[in-house]
Design a protein around this motif. Structure first.
Motif, PDB file in Angstrom:
ATOM      1  N   LEU A   1      20.436  13.295  81.814  1.00 23.99           N
ATOM      2  CA  LEU A   1      19.202  13.353  81.029  1.00 23.99           C
ATOM      3  C   LEU A   1      19.389  12.753  79.639  1.00 23.99           C
TER       4      LEU A   1
ATOM      5  N   GLY B   1      15.304  11.318  83.242  1.00 21.32           N
ATOM      6  CA  GLY B   1      15.245  11.409  81.778  1.00 21.32           C
ATOM      7  C   GLY B   1      14.535  10.215  81.168  1.00 21.32           C
TER       8      GLY B   1
ATOM      9  N   ILE C   1      12.474  16.677  76.740  1.00 22.34           N
ATOM     10  CA  ILE C   1      13.519  17.069  77.696  1.00 22.34           C
ATOM     11  C   ILE C   1      14.019  18.497  77.412  1.00 22.34           C
TER      12      ILE C   1
END
Lengths: 495, 162
Positions: A210, A421, A431
């Motif tokens: 991510l 991501g 996130i």
């Protein structure tokens, strides 16, 4: 008093001091390398402690614990790649500061914040550990669920303008954490018959994907946008004197959040740093906006994640209940040396409890010493041309991800998490809520289901259990307070 | 990027794209909910404490609903406009990462890392062979020293060479 002098004698033994120093340096290096962290550091050190005396073993394990959490802030700030999950929140402002040429200041503040947070948590523990442990003991499943729900709510409401997108992010985090075995009954969920998913998704590959891999994908798609703007040599940079008027109370508040969340089983340093960051963001109304290089973001995150170290040891030592995987490993190390954590430990081996607390203090002094001395070492990372840094990040992230579980499946997860991501960042979906929901999901689900078994859908339980009622009110207040304020402003404008 | 900051037609295009993306997300969540067998409202209501489907099922329902709400009502924010060249570069990076991960397993960590460390900077525009070779050699040596030698991690040596 004799317990204290006995603990001091053990700590000041040259072998113990050397062991603590080595632990501090190795922990820092392991923390700096993306993908590694305190769990790996302690797991690898446990076999080493088998032939060591008790005091050097404790010094080694505790130093590794504290400094490897701290070390994670370095790649977070310099590369936007969290060295450990606990330092992910540090990247939000730390990396922006580095891009604006303030990497030295960000690292200095992270070092001071980490050490101060850690020391404050030790002092709190030293004075209030038994009372804090007794309080946490009164928490049942309902209260534990509400603590987790409160944390997720705070993070979702970080940015009121984009709260629906943050909610989407948190829900994706919950779903990703649900993949694999049900934590209560063991049944399979969301595996779609694909066996390698049975063990669930691991945090390290997800986090590295991510943050690091998505950054690599986006940088490749946007050539010319440099991620590391600082080229001068890094050194200790102190903020203006006026900064500390707000900085010191912020360290205190963040350390309190970190210590409290450390005591709560399951919350851990990652959740603590994000909750503390959210609180700092909520209360910051002047200066650089949070997320765009505000030093308060770095201080809030780092003070809280290191304050967790002290807090997490409260239930671990006094009740024998580890709050997370890392304290579980430390407990395993203590048991190997014949120390049995639990209420009797304070009565039978109080000198050992004091030794652990003193070792924590020493480790935090090590953070200041090695952290500030080592600042210049990180300059070389910034001097590398960006294409080389990007390639190096991919290789280090891949090796770090693989090293965690020796699993090639984790590498697949890392790449897919990188794609996810990048998509989320392009869609302006934050996130952070995803990560915090992922971290807290097992604790939330287990405690929610236990609470449902115990109390069913009886809302009266919030009246009968005042702590649960209080936590529920706190969560509702976080949700409704800004709405109520906006209504009040509207009403005042109409008048 | 807010819609306000984009020229009219481009802003309109971004708004449509944003709504389409959230609509697709809502559809995906609904499809997963349907396919995974997690949608069991009767079970959730009658025995919530023992229902393994409760949390992921409700999360999927909430995800579908929230994404649908964003698709229909919006929140004033839009996606950046699609630039085909950037999209292609991003997809190429993703494909490259995938190839690297496969090479990591098949030819071993050191050759795979060496290839990536030499090829990726060149593709990104850095074309100075000596610093590149030095950097690749030093990083591989450091990884070997820390991970393989120091920590005893068994990094893949490649299935091709066995």
């Amino acid at each position: 008093m004799s317990d204290l002098s006995s603990a001091l004698n053990m700590l000041l033994d040259p072998v113990t001091l050397l062991s603590g120093m080595l632990g501090a340096m190795i922990g820092m290096v392991i923390g700096v390398i993306p993908g590694l962290g305190p769990a790996i550091a302690i797991a690898l050190a446990l076999p080493l402690t088998i032939n060591m005396e008790l005091a050097p073993s404790i010094a080694l394990l505790i130093s590794l614990y504290c400094t490897s959490i701290y070390g994670g802030c370095v790649p977070s700030i310099l590369l936007n790649v969290p060295g450990t999950p606990a330092s992910a929140a540090t990247a939000l402002d730390g990396y922006e500061m580095a891009r604006k040429g303030k990497a030295g200041l960000a690292l200095t503040l992270a070092t001071i914040g980490s050490a101060a947070g850690g020391i404050l948590s030790v002092l709190v523990l030293l004075m209030a550990a038994p009372a804090l442990a007794r309080f946490a003991l009164r928490f049942g499943p309902l209260e534990l669920f509400l603590v987790g729900a409160f944390a997720v709510t705070c993070v979702v409401l970080l940015d009121r303008r984009l709260y629906l997108r943050a909610l989407i992010s948190a829900l994706i985090g919950l779903l990703l954490a649900s993949v694999g075995q049900d934590p209560v009954g063991g049944g399979m969920r969301l595996t779609f018959g694909y066996f390698p998913l049975a063990g669930g998704l691991q945090l390290v590959p997800l986090l590295i994907g991510l943050f690091a891999i998505s950054e690599v994908i986006l940088r490749t798609a946007r050539p010319g946008r440099t991620g590391t703007a600082v080229t001068h040599r890094l050194g200790v940079e102190m903020p203006e004197r006026g900064f500390w008027r707000q900085g010191i109370p912020l360290i205190g508040k963040s350390a309190a959040i970190g210590t409290a969340m450390g005591i709560m089983p399951g919350a851990g340093p990652t959740a603590a740093s994000f909750v503390s960051y959210a609180e700092a963001k909520r209360t910051t109304r002047t200066g650089v906006p949070m997320g765009e290089g505000n030093p308060k973001g770095v201080i809030a995150s780092e003070s809280a994640n290191n304050a967790v170290t002290g807090g997490a040891l409260v239930p671990a030592l006094s009740l024998g209940i580890p709050g997370d995987a890392i304290t579980a490993l430390i407990l395993a190390g203590l048991v190997m040396k014949g120390v049995v954590p639990g209420p009797r430990l304070y009565l039978d081996q109080n000198d050992i409890v004091l030794l652990i607390l003193l070792a924590l203090l020493l480790a935090n002094i090590g953070i200041i010493t090695f952290g500030l001395i080592g600042l210049r070492l990180w300059t070389s990372v910034l001097r590398l041309p960006e294409p080389m840094v990007v390639a190096g990040v991919v290789v280090l992230a891949t090796i770090g991800t693989f090293a965690t579980n020796n699993s090639t499946m984790d590498l697949t997860v890392m790449v897919l998490a990188g794609a996810l991501g990048a998509c989320l960042r392009l869609a302006r979906i934050p996130i952070t809520p995803l990560i915090i929901a992922f971290v807290l999901a097992p604790m939330l689900e287990v405690n929610l289901r236990q609470a449902l078994v115990l109390y069913g859908l009886d809302w009266g339980v919030f009246l009968r259990r005042p702590i649960a009622g209080g936590l529920m009110l706190m969560t509702l207040a976080v949700i409704l307070w800004p709405l109520a304020r906006r209504l009040a402003v509207l009403a005042a404008n109409r008048r | 990027m807010s819609a306000g900051g984009q020229p009219g037609a481009q802003g309109q295009g971004s708004r449509v794209l944003t709504r389409f993306v959230f609509l697709a997300l809502a559809g995906l969540a609904a499809a997963v909910l349907w396919q995974s067998g997690l949608f069991r409202p009767a079970e959730w209501w009658n025995d919530p404490g023992n229902s393994a489907r409760l949390v992921p099922g409700l999360a999927l329902v909430a995800l579908a609903t929230t994404a649908l709400a964003l698709a229909v009502f919006g929140d004033g924010e839009t996606l950046p406009p699609v630039v085909p060249r950037r999209l292609a570069a991003g997809l190429a990076a993703l494909a490259g990462l995938w190839v690297f991960v496969q090479a990591f397993r098949l030819i071993g960590w050191a050759p795979a890392a060496g290839l990536l460390l030499l090829a990726m900077p060149v593709l990104l525009g850095f074309r100075r062979p000596l610093p590149l070779a030095l950097f690749a050699a030093m990083l591989i040596a450091l990884i070997w020293l820390v991970f393989v030698r120091g920590m005893g991690v068994q990094l893949p040596t490649g299935t091709f060479w066995r």
